[in-house]
Structures are given as C-alpha cells and as structure tokens.
Design an enzyme around this catalytic site. Structure first.
Site: not given
Length: 709
Positions: A392, A398-400, A414, A509
């Site tokens: 996604l 990181g990567t989702v 995640k 953020d």
C-alpha cells in the site's frame, strides 16, 4: 541471495577501511582467484587492467572485445604524485568513471562516484549530476548505496527526472571528526535512493559549503569522517547493469546454446514507471556455480563437464552408511526442531523490543486489553507471503501491506525497518494503544515472533489526503464542505492527542500523506512512529530534528524543542493545502524550491489571498468563510509558537464555521419551502372564489417572504 552477494560485502568492507591501494583491495577478495583461472575475455582481448579483471561483456581495445560502447573500458596510466609507479586503472569510457570491480554473476559494478559541492567557501564548486539515461545499461543500486549531504545547517534535495525524490537537513552542532555513518543530522544527513536511479542532481539551501554524494555504505563499515569528505573528489558507489536487447541480439552469440546457458529478462529502465516491459537481458550457466562466464562460448560447457564428473564421483562414493547417516540426521533434526523454533521466537521477541514492551505494559504505559497478538503464519497468509502487489505504501519507517484475515476482515500490516533500533516500533505500539478516537487509525494487534516486527491496523480504503487533493476528478471532487469537514476532523484528533488523551501526545509528523480517508472519506490520522508522550506542561528536546520538509516548524528546527505548537504549525500547512490544492513544496525554475506556507503568507500580506485559493473553493465557498479559514491558517503558521492558537481553539473555530454553513443551508431550504407554500396559497383551488383581492393581499403580507425577494 545473501550468499550470492557475500563476496561484494567482503569487497566493500575491505575497501571502507580507508585508505587502501587497489592492489591491497583486490588481493584480499575471494573473487580474484576465481577470475584468475577462468576464461573471462574473448580470444585475443586483454583480460586485466592494472589489478582489475575485465570480464566480457566489458572489454578493452578492439570493438569485438566488448558488447557495445557502453561496456568499453579505457585502461589509463595513472601517473600522479601519490602513485609514482604509473599503475594502470580502468575507466568506463562512455561516462568517464573509474572502475574498481566488475561483478560478473550478479551484474554489479563498483565505480568511483564524484562528490558535488555548492555554496560559499568551497575549495571547488562542482555541480550537476551523472546521467545514465539514453540507452545506458546502468542504474544506481538502491540497496547498497545511500545519499549523503555534508555541511553545516544545510537542506539538501535530491532530484531525478525533474522531481524531488529525497532530501534531508543537517544542523551545525558537532565537529568535523564525526563519522558519516553516525552523524544523525549533525553536520551531515542521509537519505535513501529510489530504485533504479539512472540520473540525479543535488541542490542545497544554506550559506555554508555543502557536499552531496552517493556512496556505498550499506555493505560494510565506513571509517570516513566529515573532515575526510571535504578533501575527497570521489567515493565508491555500486551500479547495477544489464545487456540491452539491441546489444544482446547483435553482439552476444551464446543464445544458440539454451541447454547450457539460461537467460532472463530484466526491468532496470522501466521499473520507476511500474511498467511490465523489460529493458534488457541477463544470463547464467545452467550447470554448476561460479566461476564460469555465461557470455563466453564454451565457458559454461567446460563447467558442465566438470559437474558431470563431480556427480559421478558422488554417486560412486554413496553407500548405505551415507543413507543411514542421513536418516539419523533427519530424526535428530525432528527431535530438536521444536527447541530451535522456541529459541528463535525468543530471540526475535528480545530483538524486536519484547522486553522493553513488557516494561511498558507493567508500568501501565500501554493498554493491550483489545490488542491481539498475531502469528507470523496468520499474517504471511493474509498478505500472500508479503507479495509486492499487496504493498500500500513505503516510508522511512517501513512498508505497509494490504491483507485479508481468515475471518474476512481487511487489514493493513506494517513491516518495520528496525535495523537493530526498535524504538520507533515500540513507540508507535505504545502510543496507539493509548488512543481511542474515531479520527485516529485503530491498532488491531502486533507480531513479535518475526525477524522484522509487524503491526496490524484497520484498513483505510481511500488512500491519503495528499493523493486525493492532487488526483481529484469531476466524478468525486473535493468540495468545500468536504475540506472543512476533513480539517475539523483532523483538528479534533490532534486536540484529543494534545489535551484529552490519558497522557499528552505530540504527533511530530502531521502532513497530508499521514491523513487517510476511509470508505466515507472521513479523516483518519496515521503514522505515529515519531510521536512522543510527554508530561503536562513539558516540552520534548530532541538531539536530531525529525520531520518532513514543507511541514517542519521553523522554531523547532532552530531550537530542537518540540511542543504542541509544532503540531499546530504542521496542521496550518495542511489547512493551506486544503484551501489551495497545491503541494507543500514546489519547484520554480527561477526561484528553486518554493514553500507553500511561505508563499501563502506572502499572498496574505499582499492582499492576494484569492489568487492562490483553489477554483472549486472559490466557486462553492462563501468569501467570508474562506477569509476566516485563511486567517486561522495564518495564525497557525506564526513563526513564534506562543502566538499560535491551541488545537482546541483551532477545532472550535472550524466547528463554528461548519455550524454556520449548516444553519445557512438549512435556512435557505426553509425559505425555499415557504416560498413554495406562499405560491400555492395564492393559486390553491381550495381557496374561496369569492375572496376579494384585498383579502388575498392581506394573506400575502402575513406570510414571511424570502430575504432575496
């Protein structure tokens, strides 16, 4: 795959113990002896320049010694004061870069990459970038390289194809003896490269001299300091290479032996555009392991013969004792497997911060009553083995992935980039476990029994606010009412984090890409990896400034002191995005990087607000409401944090605007209904025909009229 790249790691680890000569560097690599005893060049062609082996499709001299002009090597005499022996060194002739090593089997190439300088007091100003486009078979490796910016108080932007793809900022605290792999934003900073990078440029914002470089630091220890970088002209970097189709079919003859050599398509020049069209080919020998050059006729055939002899010897030497030994080993493996798996899970649990998490739980910092512990098997199945097609999004943490659990629920998984530092993972878990708000993404559970920790969230289907603002269309436009609602929902969520949570939380953020939109396009604040829980009336002092360009609070940048007003500033930028529909950072050729917040404040000062407001907002919104929201955004963007409103005040003002619009819309509907009743009261067939005109007039005077009539 790890074993295949092991010798590249050895090369760079030795190289990074700076300074070493080329001879030392090559003598200590395990690939030197492999190249020494094999056919790597075509007949009649030189196989070595200095201490560097040149395997085909690279080559020197005659045209038939290399596959194409991109692979031509220029062997030069290096007569310098530091090398009085005049040692020869190879250069990629087409792009004029020195070659340190050519990896034949993994298509990797180690070159010396130039360092770029810009700014005042520079020994030499060198700007521009390397261009590997236009048919080049080379790209920069995103796995082994990183972008470093060295300088005091500089903001570095990394550009490719006319767009900013990465960047970072550095502060002035620290000295020049800080090592570049440990600067943490002090006098230098780093950013990852995009995949398949073929050209780049570097730009800086700052007064001092700044240095930008792509360097291969991820494969080994790099002992350079900031002071060393300032005196170097070039550093090592890794290129990936392929053989383009036109070169492959015109100059490579091994495709006639498909039973010996296996070739496959590569996608180095199309992956940035998510294209399925291949851009070249690579090959390897079907039999045996390296050394063998699949691009030289007969090299793989010799390896095939050796392999057959080897297997014959193994077959003869096999015996019943070997079979029995294998059976014993199999039973032994079965016996100890449970114990090994248990220790493995315990190792990952500790590695991923399980002990720290237990400490948080025992101290009451985390609330896990409704948090589920998932197994790796469950999440692996849900994400189709973490298939790349399920991604996604990717970020610094990181990567989702999108996943479907066995009960049919859609979730987002995640996978963190911890690299030994689990603080962000534990921090996001603890923070989200404390939050229960309709406009904050919900944490469902976690998994600690894997090498890389995993968090599981509710799935938010409609992407993020940034994508929706820039990609909206007439079928599903971003109306003024939707913008007001989203702004109010985000403000309410931040107000909850700052004031209503069990312990105040600073998001740190806030940006449009971290605002997700659910199936009803309601806002959900996400990504709490950088967030912090603080005691009331306290501020958070950081050693390295974190945040996103365009949203970063200037006061926080200069003082390293993060407060709730820093979140207010970032929200002000999001509010301006909703008003204008523009990117937080844009590029203007004449002016360079342009901050949306700065441009907005300039327009407000020059009374040109409506020049920057989005056309749909101007069409649908009342000017008075737009001005009120713009003034609210301006207050949020005050340079002095004390002059900014709290999120409670922001939420209250936005809710007031929404309420007034609803009342106005309701009044218009009510008045329209009265007008319709008034019309029918005059022409109704049930009225008395004998009524005088005066009586009708008196009836109309009693009925209230629409204010526009």
């Amino acid at each position: 795959m790890v074993l295949k790249f092991a010798y590249i790691k050895v090369i760079l680890m030795i190289w990074c113990m700076y300074p070493l000569t080329s001879a030392q560097y090559l003598d200590e690599t395990i690939t030197s002896s492999q190249y020494e005893n094999m056919t790597i060049a075509r007949p009649g062609c030189d196989r070595k320049c200095g201490n560097v082996f040149i395997p085909f499709p690279f080559g020197m001299g005659r045209e038939n010694c290399y596959a194409s002009s991109w692979f031509e090597i220029d062997c030069r005499n290096n007569n310098t004061t530091t090398n009085s022996s005049g040692e020869q060194k190879p250069y990629l002739k087409y792009i004029d870069l020195e070659v340190k090593f050519i990896d034949l089997w993994n298509e990797a190439l180690i070159i010396m990459n130039p360092i770029y300088q810009s700014g005042k007091n520079c020994e030499r100003n060198k700007t521009g970038g390397i261009n590997l486009k236009g048919g080049s078979p080379f790209v920069y490796s995103a796995r082994y390289n990183t972008f470093l910016a060295v300088g005091c108080g500089n903001t570095a932007s990394f550009w490719s194809n006319g767009e900013e793809v990465s960047g970072c900022a550095s502060m002035c605290n620290g000295d020049d003896l800080i090592k570049v792999d440990n600067c943490r934003g002090r006098k230098c900073c780093e950013a990852s490269l995009p995949r398949y990078l073929s050209e780049y440029n570097v730009s800086f914002e700052g007064q001092e001299c700044a240095y930008g470089l792509i360097i291969a630091v991820r494969l080994g220890y790099w002992n350079l300091t900031i002071k060393d970088v300032k005196h170097l002209n070039e550093v090592p970097a890794v290129l990936k290479w392929e053989i383009p189709f036109d070169t492959f079919y015109s100059n490579i003859s091994f495709f006639r032996d498909p039973d010996i050599v296996s070739c496959y398509d590569t996608y180095l020049k199309h992956s940035l555009n998510n294209s399925s069209q291949s851009s070249g080919r690579r090959c390897h020998c079907r039999y045996g392991a390296p050394p063998a050059n699949p691009y030289i006729r007969g090299s793989c055939l010799g390896e095939k013969r050796k392999t057959r002899v080897r297997w014959a010897i193994i077959g003869v030497s096999s015996s019943l004792g070997t079979i029995l030994l294998l059976l014993v080993l199999w039973w032994l493996n079965k016996f100890v497997r449970k114990n090994i798996e248990k220790k493995r899970k315990e190792k990952f649990f500790k590695q991923n911060g399980g002990l720290l998490l237990n400490q948080k739980l025992s101290s009451g910092e985390a609330n896990v009553d409704k948090i589920k512990l998932f197994t790796l098997k469950d999440l692996d199945k849900a994400t189709d083995h973490f298939n790349i097609n399920r991604v996604l999004g990717k970020g610094g943490q990181g990567t989702v992935y999108k996943g479907m659990l066995v009960d049919g629920n859609i979730v987002a998984v995640k996978k963190f980039k911890v690299n030994g530092n689990v603080e962000e993972f534990i921090n996001e878990f603890v923070v989200l476990s404390q939050i229960n708000h309709r406009n904050v993404v919900k944490l469902l559970g976690c998994c600690l029994e894997t090498e890389i920790p995993l968090l599981v969230y509710e799935f938010i289907p409609n992407g993020n606010l940034y994508e929706y603002l820039l990609g909206q269309n007439d079928e599903l436009p971003m109306t003024w009412d939707m913008r007001l609602r989203i702004a109010t929902e985000v403000a309410g969520a931040l107000f909850y984090l700052h004031s209503a949570a069990s312990q105040p939380i600073y998001h740190r953020d806030v940006k449009s890409t971290n605002i997700l939109l659910d199936e009803k396009y309601k806002a959900k604040v996400a990504d709490f990896g950088a967030s912090r829980m603080v005691s009331i009336e306290a501020t958070h002092l950081t050693t390295a400034v974190q945040g996103t360009f365009g949203y970063l609070d200037p006061e926080y940048f200069h003082t390293s002191q993060f407060t709730e007003k820093s979140d207010v500033y970032s929200f002000g930028v999001v509010l301006v995005e909703l008003l204008t529909g523009q990117k937080p950072i844009s590029s203007v050729k004449e002016q360079g990087l342009q901050s949306l917040a700065s441009y907005f404040l300039l327009c407000m000062e020059e009374n040109r607000l409506f020049d920057i407001v989005d056309a749909r907002v101007m069409q649908e919104g009342e000017k008075e409401d737009i001005i009120v929201v713009a003034n609210l955004a301006r207050r949020c963007l005050q340079l002095n944090g004390r002059k900014r409103p709290t999120m409670k005040e922001v939420t209250s003002e936005l809710e007031s605007i929404q309420k007034s619009r609803k009342q106005s819309a309701s009044q218009e509907q009510h008045d329209a209904g009265i007008d319709e009743c008034q019309f029918w009261s005059v022409i109704s067939p049930t009225s008395n025909l004998g009524e005088t005109s005066d009586s009708k007039a008196s009836t109309l005077e009693i009925m209230p009229t629409h204010p526009n009539h």
